[in-house]
Structure formats: C-alpha cells, structure tokens
Design an enzyme around this catalytic site. Structure first.
Site, short mmCIF file in Angstrom:
data_model
loop_
_atom_site.label_atom_id
_atom_site.label_comp_id
_atom_site.label_asym_id
_atom_site.label_seq_id
_atom_site.Cartn_x
_atom_site.Cartn_y
_atom_site.Cartn_z
N GLY A 95 0.84 -1.19 0.00
CA GLY A 95 0.00 0.00 0.00
C GLY A 95 0.87 1.24 0.00
O GLY A 95 1.21 1.77 1.06
N THR A 96 1.24 1.68 -1.19
CA THR A 96 2.18 2.80 -1.29
C THR A 96 1.41 4.10 -1.43
O THR A 96 1.45 4.77 -2.45
CB THR A 96 3.15 2.57 -2.47
OG1 THR A 96 3.71 1.25 -2.37
CG2 THR A 96 4.27 3.57 -2.46
N ALA A 113 0.26 7.67 1.08
CA ALA A 113 1.04 8.70 1.78
C ALA A 113 1.96 8.06 2.82
O ALA A 113 3.15 8.37 2.90
CB ALA A 113 0.10 9.70 2.44
N GLY A 117 2.80 4.60 3.39
CA GLY A 117 3.75 3.64 2.85
C GLY A 117 4.80 4.31 1.98
O GLY A 117 6.00 3.98 2.03
N LYS A 150 -3.78 7.18 20.30
CA LYS A 150 -3.85 7.77 18.97
C LYS A 150 -5.31 8.09 18.61
O LYS A 150 -5.60 9.09 17.95
CB LYS A 150 -3.24 6.80 17.95
CG LYS A 150 -3.15 7.33 16.53
CD LYS A 150 -1.75 7.73 16.13
CE LYS A 150 -1.75 8.63 14.91
NZ LYS A 150 -1.95 7.88 13.66
N ASN A 189 -7.59 10.96 16.65
CA ASN A 189 -8.27 10.61 15.40
C ASN A 189 -9.79 10.68 15.49
O ASN A 189 -10.45 11.05 14.52
CB ASN A 189 -7.86 9.21 14.95
CG ASN A 189 -6.52 9.22 14.25
OD1 ASN A 189 -6.29 10.02 13.35
ND2 ASN A 189 -5.62 8.35 14.66
N ASN A 245 -10.76 13.29 12.57
CA ASN A 245 -11.08 12.62 11.31
C ASN A 245 -12.54 12.82 10.94
O ASN A 245 -12.86 13.24 9.84
CB ASN A 245 -10.74 11.12 11.40
CG ASN A 245 -9.31 10.83 10.94
OD1 ASN A 245 -9.04 10.80 9.75
ND2 ASN A 245 -8.41 10.67 11.88
#
Lengths: 317, 317
Positions: free
Chosen positions: A12-13, A15, A17, A197, A201, A205
């Site tokens: 999963g490339t 932001a 990765g 976290k 979030n 979010n």
C-alpha cells in the site's frame, strides 16, 4: 551508511507507505513497493516526497511491483494501506512475507491487527505501528509531508514467546526507523497506544468530513473546539474503562499540539473527498463496541459516527 | 360565512405568516400583512399558497404594509417571523398592537416569548403558537404547503388575571383558526407544548443542515434514524427533568408520523440554504441551558448544536 541487511516490503504505497518506504530506500535499505493504480507512473517517474521537514525527496529507481507474487520474500512488511482494505490485502501480505517476517500495520484505530492475524501463519510476527505524521498523497507517486513523521511500534502477536523476544523485535524496528532519521519509540502496550492515537483521530477525522474543515478552523471556533475536546475526553474515558488509562494531561497536550500544527486535513477528509471508503470500523465502530462492552458511554462520539455512517451510506448509493 | 369582527395583523409574512394570513383573509377576516422584501411583489401579484391539502389558494387584494406605523391597530397579531428577528420586531409589534391585543408567537423553541414580553405593555396578551405544518416559501409571495397545518395555542403572559380569563382568550384564538378550516387546540401548558414540539425540531432541523438531507433519507438510513431517535429521547428526558414530562409514546408516535410525511426539509434547512440566520438559540441553546440547570445532560443534542454553531459561524464569516 552501508546498506543494512533486512529486505523491506511496502504494502500500500499511499502517503504513509510511500513516505516511510522512500525514507528507508534513500538511506540504503532494500525496499520493494507493491502498487496498484500508481504502478505505471511510479515506474516511469519514481516516488516524490515534498516534505516541509526534509525538503524535496525523490526516489528514482523504485523496485515496484504490480503483484505480491512477483515480490521477493521480505523480512519486514509495512502495511500502509487503509484498514478498509485489510481483507483483500491479507493474502498479498502472506505472499510477500518471508520466514519469520515482521508485519507492521501502520493504520489507525482499534482491532486492525485481529482480522489479519487470522490468516497469517503463526511464525510471522504482527506488530502495530502508530504514525504521528501529517501527510497526504497529492498526485500519483507524490506525497506531501506537512509535519511530524514519527512512528511508534508495539508487538501484537506471533511466535515470539517471551516478552524479551517481543521487545527485541520491536527494538529492531525502532532502530531501523531511527537509522533513517525517523523518530520512533517502542509502545509497551499496543492497545493503549492505539487508544492514545484514537484520542486525536476520533474527533478530527470525523469532524473534518462532517464540517468540511481542517484542524485550524475546527480549533479556532469555540464551539467546535469544545466539541473536539469533549470527544477527546470520551475517548480517554473509554480507554480507562477498557483497562488502558491514559495520562491526565493528554487531552490538553493534544489540543496544544494541534494548535501548533499547520492546518491539517486528516486522512478521512481525503478519503471522503476522493470517494474512497472511510475507516469507520477501525476509528469509530471498534472503539464504541469496546467502550460499550466496558459499560462506558461515548454519546458525542456515537453521534458523530452515526452522522458519518449516513454520509458514507449516502455517498455509496 | 360573514366577516368576523377581529382585525388581524401578520408580522413576518413568510411561509407561516403567509399561510395562516391567507387562510384567515380568504375566509373573510380583516387581515393586514407587514412585509419587507416581498412588499412590491405581493402588492402587485398578491399572495399564493400552493397547498397539497387545500389546492391552489390566491389572495389578490392584499392589505400590505411596509411599515408597522401604517398598519391599523390590530386585535390579534400573528408573529410568523423567525425567532432570530424578535429583537428588531418587538417595537413593530408594539406599534401594530391595539388595546388589549393578543400577540401570538408562531415560533419554535424555548423562551421565545420572554424577550418580547419585556417590551410589551402589560395590557397586551402574549400567547405562544405551535404550528404543525410542512410549509416553506418558494418565491416572493409564494408558499408551498406540503402537509398538515394545525396550530395549538397557549397563554404566556399579560393582563388576564385568572386561569379562566386566559383560557377564554386561548379558546377565542382556537375558534378563529377552526372557523377557517385550520386544526387548532388549546395547550394548557405552553412550556410543555414547546418541549413537545422541540422533540421533533431538535433532531430534524439540525440534522437537515448538518447532513444536507430531508426527513425521508434521515429516516431510511438506520444510523441517522437511530441518531434522530436518541436525540428525541434526550429532549424528552430534558423536558421531564424541567418538570414537563411528556407521554411515553411520544417518540414512537413522532417517528411514525415522520415516516408517513412527505420528504420534508425543515425550516432551518431553508434558512441555511438561503444564508439566513439559524434559530440556534431558541431550538438548541435555550433547551440545553434549561436541561443543564435541571442537571440533565443532552450530549448528542449538544454535539449537534456545537457542529451547527461551527457551520453558522463559518457561514457568517
């Protein structure tokens, strides 16, 4: 520096990765990127990080793959895709994982490791990674890195029998990130770290989607600021009810840290803007269920979640 | 029918004032309309009600005024403007009110009579009116009447010393509405009647703005439906805590009634869409303050209110 040994795969490339993969590859690690829609572009133009911290970073010769079956077996796999893709990613992770591989789930929310664990052979170590980074993808193969960048690691499950073995694996990952200039620390309690976290979030979010706003306007209006704060307090209360009390100063510290951040649009905002699935299960449903099971009510969080479900349901129609 | 005696003034000829004013005028009452932006249009084209209940109604020769000073002194004044205009409307109401006039505030929310009461001479009777109507203005001088239409009246304050005198005045108003085909009943307890109406208005008005949706989509999505219901229950709990318990079946009855309504966009939706002020004080702030003073929390209502404040604040910027 000389090239270190471990072979790293990026599943999963986007932001997340893309950022960590490029940081590792530029420092000499042997990094292999699994890509889907960006494969052609990245093969031709490489990966670019426009970073306010590190300047403009470019990785030219990207070891890019369309299929996990074509990747070499990796020692570390960094899963940077959204948690909503985990069911379909699971077999690819198994395919790219070497013997005794370490799989790091760089995702937000609760229970993101559980489903993945079901399909991983027991020899594979599963770790959770909490990223403290403001980053988003602005174009195919291009990541905007706005601020921060750290990643904390915690052991979830696998064949490391003793706490010492687990800690050693976590320290190995921490050292790897630190070696390439990424702030990293061991999280002794992964579930607590995930709750911590979430305190950030859960308000930002969802409210960014609901109110079409980044952190700066949400913080500068007194009413939305109070709403952010009370949702943070609900998340802290839920964490404590679930047996993972967080520091008393956490909410004030997060509010202040957010005040000092550039105006940031969280990942869910970008997911919504691009019509992608929202990570509602990991960031809302799982914490709400955990809190309810512990007898703790999160009414404002629940209201936000219900409103987001409406938005997501309508967008999907 | 022969023309009855009382002279009626309409303060704020929007959807509500327009509808009831036309119904009364067409039945022969002597009705005088105070107008602002619509004055010229109404003078030229009259007032039109496109009603799914009564068909197309047109009032041709409208007794229209730009200024309250030009109006004859009225026996009844129906205030159909938004509660957000009350401070500026108050002197106009005083100006148009005859000796011992009955002023009926046809507005939603809590405490809408209080500010007005401060400026009215004590001989003037102040009544509250709760309108059960789906209507909105579609153009200058044109009202779309989608469904329902009743109005319940309750005595607020004035020179009627005894309960019997107050009831007699309320019954006079009820009879006037009934005489022109408008369903009307006396509300023995005006504050309770206002809370009861809030049980509907608090969820639907705000959520229509926040989620850009009418009642039908809000009711057909299970999550927003659950959110509506829990906000209704908060309003019922607040009413009870404030000493005005509502019937147990109210929430189920309102949910069912809304299921059977046409898809309705509440007034706040139209106010937001047209950049007008939202009735946040009367529909949210006043009930939240009253509940808090009674020690009752309305967290989902408060979250909705805080989100709406953000939206309103940003819109006003």
């Amino acid at each position: 520096m000389t090239a270190p040994n471990p072979r790293i795969g990026i599943i999963g490339t986007g932001a997340i990765g893309g950022f960590y993969g490029v940081m590792l590859a530029r420092a000499g690690y042997d990094v292999h990127f699994l890509l889907r829609s960006e494969y052609e572009t990245v093969l031709q133009r490489g990966l670019r990080i426009n970073s306010t911290v590190h300047g403009s970073l470019h990785l030219d010769a990207v070891q890019a793959y369309r299929s996990a079956a074509d990747m070499p077996k990796c020692d570390w796999l960094l899963v940077g895709a959204k948690s909503t893709s985990n069911p379909e990613l699971a077999p690819l992770i198994v395919e790219a994982a070497g013997e005794d591989a370490k799989v790091v789930v760089l995702q937000n929310g609760l229970r993101v490791e559980e489903d993945l664990r079901q399909v991983l052979p027991n020899n594979i170590h599963l770790l959770g990674g909490l990223c403290f980074i403001c980053a988003h993808r602005s174009a195919l193969g291009v990541v905007e890195h706005q601020a921060l960048g750290g990643v904390n690691l915690g052991y979830h499950s696998g064949s490391a029998a003793t706490l010492e073995q687990q800690q050693a694996l976590v320290e190995e990952g921490v050292a790897m990130f630190r070696a390439v200039g990424v702030d990293s620390n061991a999280a002794d309690n992964l579930v607590q770290a995930r709750w911590q976290k979430l305190v950030w979030n859960v308000p930002y979010n969802g409210l960014s989607v609901l109110l079409d706003a980044g952190t700066a306007p949400l913080m500068s209006n007194p009413d939305s600021r109070a709403l952010v704060r009370s949702i943070m307090l609900e998340a802290c209360g839920a964490a404590a009810a679930c047996g993972h009390p967080l520091p008393d100063v956490l909410v004030d510290r997060m509010m202040m840290a957010t005040d000092h951040m550039p105006n940031y649009l969280p990942s869910m905002y970008h997911d919504h803007a691009h019509g992608r699935p929202l990570e509602l299960d990991a960031i809302y449903a799982a914490p709400l269920v955990a809190a309810a099971n512990a007898g703790f009510a999160m009414p404002k969080t629940e209201a936000l979640y219900q409103a987001l479900c409406f938005i997501a349901g309508r967008a999907a129609r």
